[in-house]
Design a protein around this motif. Structure first.
Motif, mmCIF file in Angstrom:
data_model
loop_
_atom_site.group_PDB
_atom_site.id
_atom_site.type_symbol
_atom_site.label_atom_id
_atom_site.label_comp_id
_atom_site.label_asym_id
_atom_site.label_seq_id
_atom_site.Cartn_x
_atom_site.Cartn_y
_atom_site.Cartn_z
ATOM 1 N N ARG A 136 24.656 -47.730 -12.612
ATOM 2 C CA ARG A 136 24.354 -47.687 -11.177
ATOM 3 C C ARG A 136 23.690 -46.354 -10.878
ATOM 4 N N SER A 165 27.352 -54.500 -12.851
ATOM 5 C CA SER A 165 26.347 -53.673 -13.527
ATOM 6 C C SER A 165 26.964 -52.655 -14.472
ATOM 7 N N GLN A 170 21.950 -44.176 -7.790
ATOM 8 C CA GLN A 170 21.659 -44.005 -6.375
ATOM 9 C C GLN A 170 20.483 -43.056 -6.222
ATOM 10 N N LYS A 218 25.569 -43.051 -11.225
ATOM 11 C CA LYS A 218 26.825 -43.457 -10.599
ATOM 12 C C LYS A 218 27.536 -44.536 -11.407
ATOM 13 N N GLY A 219 27.107 -44.752 -12.641
ATOM 14 C CA GLY A 219 27.592 -45.890 -13.412
ATOM 15 C C GLY A 219 28.909 -45.660 -14.109
ATOM 16 N N TYR A 253 19.617 -48.192 -6.266
ATOM 17 C CA TYR A 253 19.746 -48.456 -4.841
ATOM 18 C C TYR A 253 19.583 -47.178 -4.017
ATOM 19 N N TRP A 272 21.363 -52.922 -14.687
ATOM 20 C CA TRP A 272 21.239 -51.655 -13.982
ATOM 21 C C TRP A 272 20.918 -51.966 -12.520
ATOM 22 N N VAL A 273 21.540 -51.247 -11.606
ATOM 23 C CA VAL A 273 21.208 -51.382 -10.184
ATOM 24 C C VAL A 273 20.749 -50.029 -9.666
ATOM 25 N N LYS A 325 26.054 -55.542 -8.357
ATOM 26 C CA LYS A 325 26.357 -54.132 -8.589
ATOM 27 C C LYS A 325 27.699 -53.957 -9.278
ATOM 28 N N ARG A 326 28.696 -54.733 -8.878
ATOM 29 C CA ARG A 326 30.015 -54.638 -9.504
ATOM 30 C C ARG A 326 29.971 -55.030 -10.970
#
Length: 250
Positions: free
Chosen positions: A174, A171, A176, A185-186, A39, A36-37, A168-169
């Motif tokens: 995602r 992940s 935000q 955003k995943g 950001y 998971w990112v 992130k790519r």
């Protein structure tokens, strides 16, 4: 090369994270495992969201290793944990202020290993502790049932640095963080709401201001003379209070 027939894929069983309603409405049914990112810009609630997420994983029964690399064991951390309702009496969360990918491997090889590893921040992990995008992705591939959450700074609207971009790519999820909302955003479908509110008052003020800015800009655009010098009469509605989520390229 790893192959699988459609027959076996259709019958494959997956393990999903049993989120409570606010997280389920935000992020949907998420498979247990992967990167998971999280950001966003400073001051929008990233760290507080990560605390809420750690608390949610703990509520589920997952053991959590939280690496506070930037903040360290300062008084701000103590206060933030208290504000999030995290305490030794109710939570099984282990903290560290320094970690390497080798340290994570050592922890995950233990019999009672963490289910979730949270690193704040990804840039600090790379710059100060020698982590690389290859070594981070290798952890994900080796420990497929573990959840790795990395908090990332941004440059503009993208994560900061090449390593963060590659992570992130790779992940699975995602998120935000903007205006005290954690916005999904995943990959795949998110929850019915699509975001988690970190701070209700702050989010309301932020997105209301964005609504007002959007309406003012729309009015200016439609006041410009057209062809015969006639100003446009139809002004698009700024929408409801959810305009900030639905009407902007987040």
């Amino acid at each position: 090369m790893n192959t699988m027939s459609l027959y076996h894929l259709e019958r494959k069983k997956y393990s999903y994270i049993p989120f409570s309603q606010p997280f389920l409405e935000a992020f949907g049914s998420r498979e247990r495992g992967g990167i998971w990112v999280v950001y966003g810009k400073s001051g929008h609630g990233k760290t507080r969201f990560v605390m809420d997420l750690a608390k949610e994983f703990d509520r589920i029964g997952y053991s959590v290793l939280l690496a506070v690399l930037e903040m360290g064991f300062c008084s701000d951390l103590k206060n933030m944990l208290a504000d999030s309702g995290i305490s030794s009496k109710t939570n099984n969360i282990l903290l560290t202020d320094s970690i390497t990918t080798d340290d994570i491997t050592e922890q995950l090889n233990k019999q009672r290993s963490p289910d979730v590893v949270i690193v704040d921040s990804l840039q600090y992990f790379v710059d100060q502790y020698g982590a690389t995008d290859e070594s981070i992705i290798a952890l994900r591939k080796k420990y497929k049932n573990k959840i790795f959450v990395y908090v990332s700074h941004v440059e503009g609207r993208e994560v900061e640095g090449k390593a963060a971009y590659h992570v992130k790519r790779d992940s699975f999820v995602r998120i935000q963080v903007e205006g005290f909302r954690a916005i999904y955003k995943g990959r795949g479908k998110g929850g019915s709401r699509g975001y988690y509110t970190i701070w209700e008052e702050g989010a309301s003020n932020y997105w209301l201001q964005n609504d007002n800015n959007y309406e003012n800009n729309s009015n200016k655009e439609n006041d410009q003379p057209e062809d015969g010098g006639t100003a446009a009469r139809d002004v698009p509605s700024a929408g409801t209070g959810e305009r900030g989520l639905q009407g902007y390229d987040l």
